[in-house]
Design an enzyme around this catalytic site. Structure first.
Site, PDB file in Angstrom:
ATOM      1  N   ASN A   7      -6.014 -31.868  92.377  1.00  0.00           N
ATOM      2  CA  ASN A   7      -6.043 -33.156  91.682  1.00  0.00           C
ATOM      3  C   ASN A   7      -7.513 -33.577  91.642  1.00  0.00           C
ATOM      4  OD1 ASN A   7      -5.878 -35.768  90.789  1.00  0.00           O
ATOM      5  ND2 ASN A   7      -4.309 -36.404  92.255  1.00  0.00           N
ATOM      6  N   ARG A  90      -3.304 -31.247  88.208  1.00  0.00           N
ATOM      7  CA  ARG A  90      -2.856 -32.522  87.651  1.00  0.00           C
ATOM      8  C   ARG A  90      -3.759 -32.842  86.462  1.00  0.00           C
ATOM      9  NH1 ARG A  90      -4.184 -38.543  89.358  1.00  0.00           N
ATOM     10  NH2 ARG A  90      -2.619 -39.561  88.079  1.00  0.00           N
ATOM     11  N   HIS A 179       1.853 -42.020  85.587  1.00  0.00           N
ATOM     12  CA  HIS A 179       2.602 -41.814  86.851  1.00  0.00           C
ATOM     13  C   HIS A 179       3.856 -40.965  86.624  1.00  0.00           C
ATOM     14  CE1 HIS A 179       0.921 -45.974  88.275  1.00  0.00           C
ATOM     15  NE2 HIS A 179       0.089 -44.995  88.602  1.00  0.00           N
ATOM     16  N   ARG A 238      -5.937 -54.602  88.342  1.00  0.00           N
ATOM     17  CA  ARG A 238      -5.635 -54.696  86.899  1.00  0.00           C
ATOM     18  C   ARG A 238      -4.631 -55.821  86.642  1.00  0.00           C
ATOM     19  NH1 ARG A 238      -3.978 -48.547  86.075  1.00  0.00           N
ATOM     20  NH2 ARG A 238      -4.710 -48.174  88.183  1.00  0.00           N
ATOM     21  N   GLU A 381       3.458 -36.224  94.588  1.00  0.00           N
ATOM     22  CA  GLU A 381       3.043 -35.689  93.288  1.00  0.00           C
ATOM     23  C   GLU A 381       2.567 -34.239  93.411  1.00  0.00           C
ATOM     24  OE1 GLU A 381       0.971 -39.493  93.027  1.00  0.00           O
ATOM     25  OE2 GLU A 381       1.212 -39.340  90.854  1.00  0.00           O
TER      26      GLU A 381
END
Ligand code: AMP
Length: 395
Positions: A7, A90, A179, A238, A381
């Site tokens: 990743n 990823r 995601h 955010r 993940e």
């Protein structure tokens, strides 16, 4: 088969080696602050943790050092680079083209590069990771697992924005979703826990970034992040959903550019903007000690999540299970409780005792009368990338 999962971010690179199909993690590592003098590599194998401090100026150098650790006679997990038969990467953005995991060739790399404008922070770093892995593991197959692929099943009515049609078409403006690897991983476990053929699931990925996905019969039907990773829930820094009329208003009031506004919305808003803090543990602690800003921010946060649960229950005309995952979803009993409060109309009722226990593996925290099952499922993940890479290699 030993699979290396990579990743690769702009200044960091995470890796894990799995033995597949046993799904056994052999080791993991993190290279952080690439390009800075203070960079370091953290390597973990079972209970052993090694920290190697060295100036790592590039991803190539970082991964070269990582390979030395992987091949170390004492604590390594391979004897030569050839032991790694597959490298799973990823890749954040697969645009409209990638519905599934793919083996990487020149065309795939070209397409990942073509999508730089849609994911300027992520795809360039992901491509660097691929190119470095190709050099260091020339015998291995390189596989790309896209975060956006899982959401390619969304129908047009969910993924299109009400913009002028020619504009959306010309520039491929739509909800791509993010995601996806996490939502796919946890929802597949939830489907097994439900043990029924048809399922209506809402997956809440609550970490530094937060998103909700409506998943019907294993397929993403709607999703709260969109063209970029900015809409939907209130996140660490955010804003999530915001009325776009605020943008030109701020621009005029402060005399600032669209780039500066974007920076404010992505890096200075959300829980940080509301409370001055980003770590949910600090915010919950401060709220419990009476901090009014933190109390209000937490209730805004839970209220936003509840609105999405209501909307997605309506979109699917029902709900079998709610999933909590990622750093906050897995660890914060407080947030789970706030989200599930006053949701009896939808049949969501939490068991406080089960909710307050430490959770390390998938568990149902709903009470005996709850119509909707409430699952807490730790996401993984990297394991999902290893699984998809293995399936792509063997099918
Ligand atoms: P992730 O992006 O999945 O690594 O999640 C990171 C977020 O999880 C951070 O905002 C942390 O504050 C949050 N987190 C981790 N542990 C806890 C905890 N015990 N309670 C509340 N939030 C937590």
């Amino acid at each position: 088969m030993k699979i290396l999962v990579i990743n690769s971010g702009s200044s960091s690179l995470k890796f894990k080696v799995y033995n597949m199909p046993e799904e056994k993690m052999l080791c993991s590592g993190l290279i952080e602050r690439i390009g800075e003098k203070t960079s370091r590599l953290i390597y973990k194998k079972e209970d052993l943790e090694l920290i190697h401090e060295e100036s790592i100026e590039s991803h190539e150098k970082g991964l070269t050092i990582a390979v030395r650790f992987l091949m170390n006679k004492e604590y390594g997990v391979i004897s030569s680079a050839k032991d790694i038969m597959t490298v799973g990467h990823r890749v954040v953005h697969g645009g409209r083209d990638f519905f599934d995991t793919v083996e990487i060739d020149e065309k795939v790399k070209f397409d990942i590069e073509r999508l730089f404008s849609l994911a300027p922070l992520h795809n360039p770093a992901n491509l660097t990771g691929i190119e470095v892995a190709e050099q260091l593991f020339p015998h291995a197959k390189q596989i790309a697992v896209f975060d956006t692929s899982f959401h390619q099943t969304m129908p047009e009515k969910a993924y299109l924005y009400a913009l002028p049609k020619d504009m959306s078409e010309k520039y491929a403006i739509r909800n791509y979703g993010f995601h996806g690897t996490s939502h796919k991983y946890v929802s597949e476990i939830a489907q097994k826990m439900l043990n029924k053929k048809d399922s209506k699931i809402i997956s809440l990925h609550l970490g530094n970034g937060c998103s909700v996905t409506a998943i019907e019969n294993g397929k993403s039907l709607d999703h709260s992040l969109g063209f970029g990773p900015a809409t939907g829930l209130i996140m660490g820094t955010r804003s999530g959903d915001i009325d776009h009329s605020i943008l030109p208003f701020i621009s005029k009031q402060y005399g600032i550019s669209i780039d500066e506004i974007e920076d404010i919305l992505n890096k200075k808003s959300g829980m940080l903007g509301l409370t001055g803090k980003t770590d949910m543990r600090d915010i919950v602690d401060a709220a419990e000690q009476g901090n009014k800003d933190c109390q209000l921010a937490l209730s805004m946060n839970a209220y936003r999540i509840q609105k999405y649960i209501g909307a997605y229950t309506a979109a699917m005309n029902g709900l079998d299970a709610l999933i909590f995952t990622a750093g906050i979803g897995e660890n914060s009993a407080y947030i789970r409780n706030e989200v599930c409060k006053n949701m009896t109309y939808l049949g969501i009722e939490i068991d406080e005792f089960k909710n307050n226990r430490k959770i390390v593996s998938p568990v149902d925290i709903s009470n005996s009368v709850s119509k909707v099952r409430i699952f807490v499922i730790p996401t993984n993940e990297e394991l999902e990338i290893a699984k998809q890479s293995y399936n792509t290699m063997t099918n």
